[in-house]
Design a protein around this motif. Structure first.
Motif, PDB file in Angstrom:
ATOM      1  N   UNK A   5       0.836  -1.201   0.000  1.00 12.96           N
ATOM      2  CA  UNK A   5       0.000   0.000   0.000  1.00 12.96           C
ATOM      3  C   UNK A   5       0.874   1.254   0.000  1.00 12.96           C
ATOM      4  N   UNK A   9       3.891   1.443  -1.056  1.00 14.15           N
ATOM      5  CA  UNK A   9       4.611   1.511  -2.344  1.00 14.15           C
ATOM      6  C   UNK A   9       3.671   1.738  -3.522  1.00 14.15           C
ATOM      7  N   UNK A  10       2.376   1.672  -3.264  1.00 13.86           N
ATOM      8  CA  UNK A  10       1.356   1.867  -4.307  1.00 13.86           C
ATOM      9  C   UNK A  10       1.588   0.893  -5.459  1.00 13.86           C
ATOM     10  N   UNK A  11       1.656  -0.389  -5.134  1.00 12.39           N
ATOM     11  CA  UNK A  11       1.856  -1.380  -6.184  1.00 12.39           C
ATOM     12  C   UNK A  11       0.851  -2.523  -6.016  1.00 12.39           C
ATOM     13  N   UNK A  12       0.504  -3.145  -7.136  1.00 10.78           N
ATOM     14  CA  UNK A  12      -0.438  -4.263  -7.116  1.00 10.78           C
ATOM     15  C   UNK A  12       0.280  -5.602  -6.996  1.00 10.78           C
ATOM     16  N   UNK A  28      11.145  -0.497  -8.030  1.00 13.04           N
ATOM     17  CA  UNK A  28      11.018   0.861  -8.557  1.00 13.04           C
ATOM     18  C   UNK A  28      10.322   1.803  -7.603  1.00 13.04           C
ATOM     19  N   UNK A  29       9.508   1.229  -6.717  1.00 16.22           N
ATOM     20  CA  UNK A  29       8.724   2.064  -5.796  1.00 16.22           C
ATOM     21  C   UNK A  29       9.507   2.468  -4.555  1.00 16.22           C
ATOM     22  N   UNK A  77      11.439   4.666  -3.046  1.00 14.00           N
ATOM     23  CA  UNK A  77      11.977   6.015  -3.199  1.00 14.00           C
ATOM     24  C   UNK A  77      11.852   6.766  -1.867  1.00 14.00           C
ATOM     25  N   UNK A 135       9.798   8.981  -0.722  1.00 12.70           N
ATOM     26  CA  UNK A 135       8.472   9.064  -0.097  1.00 12.70           C
ATOM     27  C   UNK A 135       8.070   7.720   0.498  1.00 12.70           C
ATOM     28  N   UNK A 136       8.506   6.639  -0.152  1.00 15.31           N
ATOM     29  CA  UNK A 136       8.234   5.319   0.414  1.00 15.31           C
ATOM     30  C   UNK A 136       8.993   5.148   1.728  1.00 15.31           C
TER      31      UNK A 136
END
Lengths: 250, 76
Positions: free
Chosen positions: B12, B14-17, B30-31, B33, B35-36
């Motif tokens: 959640x 990382x905003x990834x599925x 890739x997520x 970063x 902000x993560x």
């Protein structure tokens, strides 16, 4: 270039006008509102391939809204912009104010907008090119009026949240701004005549150097902020009020 | 917190599925970063009452390393 936008409060007033104007420019609009209106039905008829209406009460289950936007994106495409125009104006003196009343206003005017902005800026949702978020605030966020305590506070909160959001999201290519309309002829304005005296309303109208505005006056500014012409603008508040907030002392 | 819930929460943030695995290397995602990283710091603070330092996170190479940083707050 055809882009996809999410607009709350799309069934009437400013939100409707922004929807109509973006559609006229050839964009895709996902419009959200608690109730469907005849004007929305007309947009659906006029733009069957580009306008998609979602009937939803944004003031409940607010934490679910960001995930809902992820679902919308999978259905309609990645979003290039979000306009939070949904809002409620509650005319309520302090002596009858309650936490429940405060929450009603803040849930829709602020919290729903923040949750949806969270969804829009999700890497699975936002378009690769720049993204623009516009909050419809109000001159009531910077000026006072009797009975508008909750409303003014919610709109001022939008401006504060917008500034921090603008800094946090700039590295992601997301611009965030707010527009502060003054007296504009909308359905919401009709409520004023139910509560305030004619004299008070006339007095306010006479304080607008350029007269009362139309929803197109607000939409024009929003469309500018959504466009690449505003690519160097973020974290800013734009009063669009015909000079009302200048405070003419005559 | 169960390991599966920890991984869900990390997805959640990382905003990834795509599902995550404890063996995944953070730098390969890739997520992963700034902000993560901020999101993970907030998560540890809110969920476990643990204040992570940037140095601890820099030293973490895999998701399993993050689980170690939870001081047994994440279980199978």
């Amino acid at each position: 270039m055809k882009k996809c936008y999410l607009i709350t409060g799309a069934s009437s007033g400013i939100g409707y006008q922004i929807s109509a104007d973006l559609l006229a420019q050839g964009h895709v609009v996902v419009g959200v509102s608690r109730n469907v209106s005849d004007k929305v039905r007309q947009l659906e008829n006029d733009y069957p391939d580009d306008f998609f209406f979602q009937e939803k009460d944004l003031s409940v289950d607010i934490d679910s809204l960001s995930k809902w936007v992820v679902k919308l994106s999978k259905e309609f495409g990645k979003f290039s912009g979000f306009i939070h125009s949904a809002g409620m104006q509650q005319i309520l003196p302090l002596k009858v104010n309650t936490h429940k009343h405060m929450l009603e206003v803040f849930n829709l005017n602020l919290f729903a907008g923040l949750a949806l902005a969270k969804g829009i800026t999700d890497r699975r949702v936002k378009a690769e090119s720049s993204v623009s978020v516009v909050f419809i605030s109000s001159v009531a966020s910077v000026m006072g009026a009797p009975g508008l305590i909750n409303y003014s506070a919610s709109k001022a909160s939008i401006n504060g949240a917008m500034r921090s959001m603008a800094i946090e999201l700039a590295p992601l290519g997301v611009r965030v701004n707010s527009v502060l309309p003054g007296f504009v002829e909308t359905e919401m304005m009709g409520k004023w005549s139910d509560v305030y005296t004619r004299e008070y309303i006339d007095q306010n109208h006479s304080r607008c150097p350029l007269g009362i505005g139309g929803v197109d006056d607000i939409s024009n500014m929003v469309l500018f902020l959504l466009s690449d012409k505003a690519k160097w603008i973020t974290g800013a508040e734009f009063k669009v009020d015909g000079g009302f907030s200048l405070g003419d002392l005559r | 917190m169960k390991k599966s819930d920890f991984l869900d929460e990390l997805m959640e943030i990382m905003q990834r599925d795509e599902p995550l695995d404890p063996s995944d290397e953070l730098d390969s995602l890739g997520e992963w970063d700034s902000m993560t990283v901020l999101g993970v710091i907030s998560m540890f603070d809110l969920e476990f009452g643990i204040t992570l330092t940037i140095d601890q996170l820099k030293a973490a190479k895999t998701i399993q390393d993050l689980i170690h940083l939870s001081n047994d707050n994440v279980s199978n």
